[in-house]
Design a protein around this motif. Structure first.
Motif, PDB file in Angstrom:
ATOM      1  N   ALA A   1       4.787  -1.991  -3.580  1.00  0.00           N
ATOM      2  CA  ALA A   1       5.129  -0.612  -3.208  1.00  0.00           C
ATOM      3  C   ALA A   1       6.554  -0.571  -2.669  1.00  0.00           C
ATOM      4  O   ALA A   1       7.334   0.323  -3.007  1.00  0.00           O
ATOM      5  N   GLY A   2       6.907  -1.559  -1.856  1.00  0.00           N
ATOM      6  CA  GLY A   2       8.266  -1.644  -1.329  1.00  0.00           C
ATOM      7  C   GLY A   2       9.300  -1.813  -2.420  1.00  0.00           C
ATOM      8  O   GLY A   2      10.376  -1.200  -2.378  1.00  0.00           O
ATOM      9  N   GLN A   3       8.977  -2.640  -3.421  1.00  0.00           N
ATOM     10  CA  GLN A   3       9.898  -2.835  -4.550  1.00  0.00           C
ATOM     11  C   GLN A   3      10.097  -1.524  -5.313  1.00  0.00           C
ATOM     12  O   GLN A   3      11.220  -1.193  -5.706  1.00  0.00           O
ATOM     13  N   LEU A   4       9.011  -0.808  -5.540  1.00  0.00           N
ATOM     14  CA  LEU A   4       9.109   0.463  -6.260  1.00  0.00           C
ATOM     15  C   LEU A   4       9.980   1.452  -5.488  1.00  0.00           C
ATOM     16  O   LEU A   4      10.833   2.132  -6.077  1.00  0.00           O
ATOM     17  N   ILE A   5       9.777   1.520  -4.180  1.00  0.00           N
ATOM     18  CA  ILE A   5      10.574   2.421  -3.347  1.00  0.00           C
ATOM     19  C   ILE A   5      12.037   2.014  -3.396  1.00  0.00           C
ATOM     20  O   ILE A   5      12.925   2.855  -3.554  1.00  0.00           O
ATOM     21  N   ASP A   6      12.279   0.715  -3.280  1.00  0.00           N
ATOM     22  CA  ASP A   6      13.651   0.196  -3.302  1.00  0.00           C
ATOM     23  C   ASP A   6      14.330   0.494  -4.636  1.00  0.00           C
ATOM     24  O   ASP A   6      15.449   1.002  -4.677  1.00  0.00           O
TER      25      ASP A   6
ATOM     26  N   LEU B   1      -2.295   0.390  -6.864  1.00  0.00           N
ATOM     27  CA  LEU B   1      -1.109   1.029  -6.281  1.00  0.00           C
ATOM     28  C   LEU B   1      -1.342   2.511  -6.026  1.00  0.00           C
ATOM     29  O   LEU B   1      -0.779   3.078  -5.087  1.00  0.00           O
ATOM     30  N   SER B   2      -2.185   3.145  -6.843  1.00  0.00           N
ATOM     31  CA  SER B   2      -2.453   4.570  -6.636  1.00  0.00           C
ATOM     32  C   SER B   2      -3.177   4.798  -5.309  1.00  0.00           C
ATOM     33  O   SER B   2      -3.171   5.907  -4.782  1.00  0.00           O
ATOM     34  N   GLN B   3      -3.785   3.741  -4.753  1.00  0.00           N
ATOM     35  CA  GLN B   3      -4.423   3.843  -3.447  1.00  0.00           C
ATOM     36  C   GLN B   3      -3.458   3.489  -2.320  1.00  0.00           C
ATOM     37  O   GLN B   3      -3.573   3.993  -1.211  1.00  0.00           O
ATOM     38  N   VAL B   4      -2.488   2.606  -2.601  1.00  0.00           N
ATOM     39  CA  VAL B   4      -1.587   2.098  -1.565  1.00  0.00           C
ATOM     40  C   VAL B   4      -0.309   2.920  -1.434  1.00  0.00           C
ATOM     41  O   VAL B   4       0.159   3.173  -0.323  1.00  0.00           O
ATOM     42  N   LEU B   5       0.270   3.348  -2.559  1.00  0.00           N
ATOM     43  CA  LEU B   5       1.562   4.045  -2.511  1.00  0.00           C
ATOM     44  C   LEU B   5       1.518   5.321  -1.667  1.00  0.00           C
ATOM     45  O   LEU B   5       2.463   5.573  -0.903  1.00  0.00           O
TER      46      LEU B   5
ATOM     47  N   MET C   1     -13.458  -4.572  -4.221  1.00  0.00           N
ATOM     48  CA  MET C   1     -12.565  -4.398  -3.094  1.00  0.00           C
ATOM     49  C   MET C   1     -11.891  -5.706  -2.713  1.00  0.00           C
ATOM     50  O   MET C   1     -10.891  -5.700  -2.035  1.00  0.00           O
ATOM     51  N   SER C   2     -12.439  -6.842  -3.154  1.00  0.00           N
ATOM     52  CA  SER C   2     -11.836  -8.120  -2.782  1.00  0.00           C
ATOM     53  C   SER C   2     -10.438  -8.265  -3.367  1.00  0.00           C
ATOM     54  O   SER C   2      -9.564  -8.865  -2.738  1.00  0.00           O
ATOM     55  N   PHE C   3     -10.204  -7.705  -4.555  1.00  0.00           N
ATOM     56  CA  PHE C   3      -8.861  -7.753  -5.148  1.00  0.00           C
ATOM     57  C   PHE C   3      -7.868  -7.052  -4.226  1.00  0.00           C
ATOM     58  O   PHE C   3      -6.811  -7.589  -3.900  1.00  0.00           O
ATOM     59  N   LEU C   4      -8.244  -5.868  -3.748  1.00  0.00           N
ATOM     60  CA  LEU C   4      -7.387  -5.114  -2.841  1.00  0.00           C
ATOM     61  C   LEU C   4      -7.192  -5.883  -1.539  1.00  0.00           C
ATOM     62  O   LEU C   4      -6.077  -6.011  -1.043  1.00  0.00           O
ATOM     63  N   ASN C   5      -8.268  -6.418  -0.971  1.00  0.00           N
ATOM     64  CA  ASN C   5      -8.167  -7.176   0.269  1.00  0.00           C
ATOM     65  C   ASN C   5      -7.289  -8.402   0.108  1.00  0.00           C
ATOM     66  O   ASN C   5      -6.487  -8.717   0.982  1.00  0.00           O
ATOM     67  N   ASP C   6      -7.437  -9.126  -0.998  1.00  0.00           N
ATOM     68  CA  ASP C   6      -6.617 -10.313  -1.247  1.00  0.00           C
ATOM     69  C   ASP C   6      -5.139  -9.944  -1.300  1.00  0.00           C
ATOM     70  O   ASP C   6      -4.300 -10.613  -0.701  1.00  0.00           O
ATOM     71  N   LEU C   7      -4.831  -8.884  -2.021  1.00  0.00           N
ATOM     72  CA  LEU C   7      -3.427  -8.487  -2.154  1.00  0.00           C
ATOM     73  C   LEU C   7      -2.867  -7.965  -0.843  1.00  0.00           C
ATOM     74  O   LEU C   7      -1.748  -8.279  -0.465  1.00  0.00           O
ATOM     75  N   LEU C   8      -3.650  -7.171  -0.124  1.00  0.00           N
ATOM     76  CA  LEU C   8      -3.167  -6.655   1.150  1.00  0.00           C
ATOM     77  C   LEU C   8      -3.067  -7.770   2.180  1.00  0.00           C
ATOM     78  O   LEU C   8      -2.133  -7.799   2.971  1.00  0.00           O
ATOM     79  N   GLY C   9      -4.005  -8.680   2.162  1.00  0.00           N
ATOM     80  CA  GLY C   9      -3.953  -9.809   3.080  1.00  0.00           C
ATOM     81  C   GLY C   9      -2.717 -10.648   2.846  1.00  0.00           C
ATOM     82  O   GLY C   9      -2.111 -11.173   3.777  1.00  0.00           O
ATOM     83  N   GLY C  10      -2.296 -10.765   1.604  1.00  0.00           N
ATOM     84  CA  GLY C  10      -1.092 -11.513   1.281  1.00  0.00           C
ATOM     85  C   GLY C  10       0.151 -10.866   1.839  1.00  0.00           C
ATOM     86  O   GLY C  10       1.165 -11.527   2.049  1.00  0.00           O
ATOM     87  N   ALA C  11       0.076  -9.580   2.133  1.00  0.00           N
ATOM     88  CA  ALA C  11       1.255  -8.875   2.662  1.00  0.00           C
ATOM     89  C   ALA C  11       1.619  -9.398   4.041  1.00  0.00           C
ATOM     90  O   ALA C  11       2.789  -9.467   4.386  1.00  0.00           O
ATOM     91  N   GLN C  12       0.615  -9.783   4.831  1.00  0.00           N
ATOM     92  CA  GLN C  12       0.905 -10.266   6.171  1.00  0.00           C
ATOM     93  C   GLN C  12       1.624 -11.606   6.113  1.00  0.00           C
ATOM     94  O   GLN C  12       2.565 -11.840   6.857  1.00  0.00           O
ATOM     95  N   ALA C  13       1.201 -12.481   5.216  1.00  0.00           N
ATOM     96  CA  ALA C  13       1.828 -13.799   5.104  1.00  0.00           C
ATOM     97  C   ALA C  13       3.154 -13.738   4.352  1.00  0.00           C
ATOM     98  O   ALA C  13       4.012 -14.583   4.543  1.00  0.00           O
ATOM     99  N   ASN C  14       3.299 -12.736   3.497  1.00  0.00           N
ATOM    100  CA  ASN C  14       4.480 -12.669   2.643  1.00  0.00           C
ATOM    101  C   ASN C  14       5.274 -11.396   2.863  1.00  0.00           C
ATOM    102  O   ASN C  14       5.790 -10.814   1.929  1.00  0.00           O
ATOM    103  N   SER C  15       5.386 -10.941   4.090  1.00  0.00           N
ATOM    104  CA  SER C  15       6.016  -9.645   4.335  1.00  0.00           C
ATOM    105  C   SER C  15       7.483  -9.612   3.942  1.00  0.00           C
ATOM    106  O   SER C  15       8.057  -8.558   3.803  1.00  0.00           O
ATOM    107  N   ALA C  16       8.091 -10.777   3.722  1.00  0.00           N
ATOM    108  CA  ALA C  16       9.498 -10.793   3.322  1.00  0.00           C
ATOM    109  C   ALA C  16       9.667 -10.590   1.822  1.00  0.00           C
ATOM    110  O   ALA C  16      10.758 -10.688   1.301  1.00  0.00           O
ATOM    111  N   GLY C  17       8.608 -10.327   1.100  1.00  0.00           N
ATOM    112  CA  GLY C  17       8.761 -10.032  -0.326  1.00  0.00           C
ATOM    113  C   GLY C  17       7.746 -10.732  -1.190  1.00  0.00           C
ATOM    114  O   GLY C  17       8.003 -11.031  -2.339  1.00  0.00           O
ATOM    115  N   GLY C  18       6.581 -11.033  -0.678  1.00  0.00           N
ATOM    116  CA  GLY C  18       5.538 -11.696  -1.441  1.00  0.00           C
ATOM    117  C   GLY C  18       4.933 -10.783  -2.478  1.00  0.00           C
ATOM    118  O   GLY C  18       5.284  -9.615  -2.594  1.00  0.00           O
ATOM    119  N   SER C  19       3.994 -11.312  -3.220  1.00  0.00           N
ATOM    120  CA  SER C  19       3.389 -10.587  -4.335  1.00  0.00           C
ATOM    121  C   SER C  19       2.181  -9.795  -3.879  1.00  0.00           C
ATOM    122  O   SER C  19       1.102  -9.922  -4.425  1.00  0.00           O
TER     123      SER C  19
END
Length: 143
Positions: free
Chosen positions: A25-30, A99-103, A1-19
């Protein structure tokens, strides 16, 4: 679960388009042409019932990484997945599994009234997914 937490945690710091997973998910939608484009593409490639559950107000039906990966590849989004996996330094299959959990949550979050926004109703805004990372980490939404 740490992989998921690391990636999701990065979303807060990189909400303008981080990895982060949320950003991916936003890129895929776009790239799919917005929520309507993604929903339509996933329905055309065998995930119709699952996608309808994500849009609707009930429980989000789960899909496997294999099912999602196949639908995204067949829908022409394989290059987005490949690029994202490369940026994150992870195996593409591992990324698709996460992504199958987040999308499903992303689509659910972007269709709060159980309706897919029509194409042309403004552009997709990654900022609209910024609060999703906190919800997923906090467990406020059941899958």
């Amino acid at each position: 679960m740490s992989f998921l937490n690391d990636l999701l945690g990065g979303a807060q710091a990189n909400s303008a388009g981080g990895s982060s997973l949320v950003a991916i998910a936003g890129q895929l939608i776009d790239k799919a042409g917005g929520v309507q484009g993604l929903v339509s593409m996933l329905q055309q490639h065998g995930l119709g019932d699952a996608v309808q559950s994500w849009v609707g107000s009930g429980t989000n039906q789960q899909v496997s990484g294999e099912q999602l990966g196949q639908a995204l590849q067949n829908g022409g989004l394989g290059s987005v997945l490949q690029e994202a996996a490369g940026k994150l330094g992870v195996d593409q299959n591992q990324l698709i599994g996460q992504l199958s959990q987040v999308l499903p949550h992303a689509v659910d979050h972007l269709t709060p009234d159980g309706q897919v926004p029509e194409q042309g109703q403004g552009g997709f805004d990654l900022g609209s997914l910024a609060s999703l990372a906190g919800k997923l980490l906090g467990g406020n939404k059941t899958a």
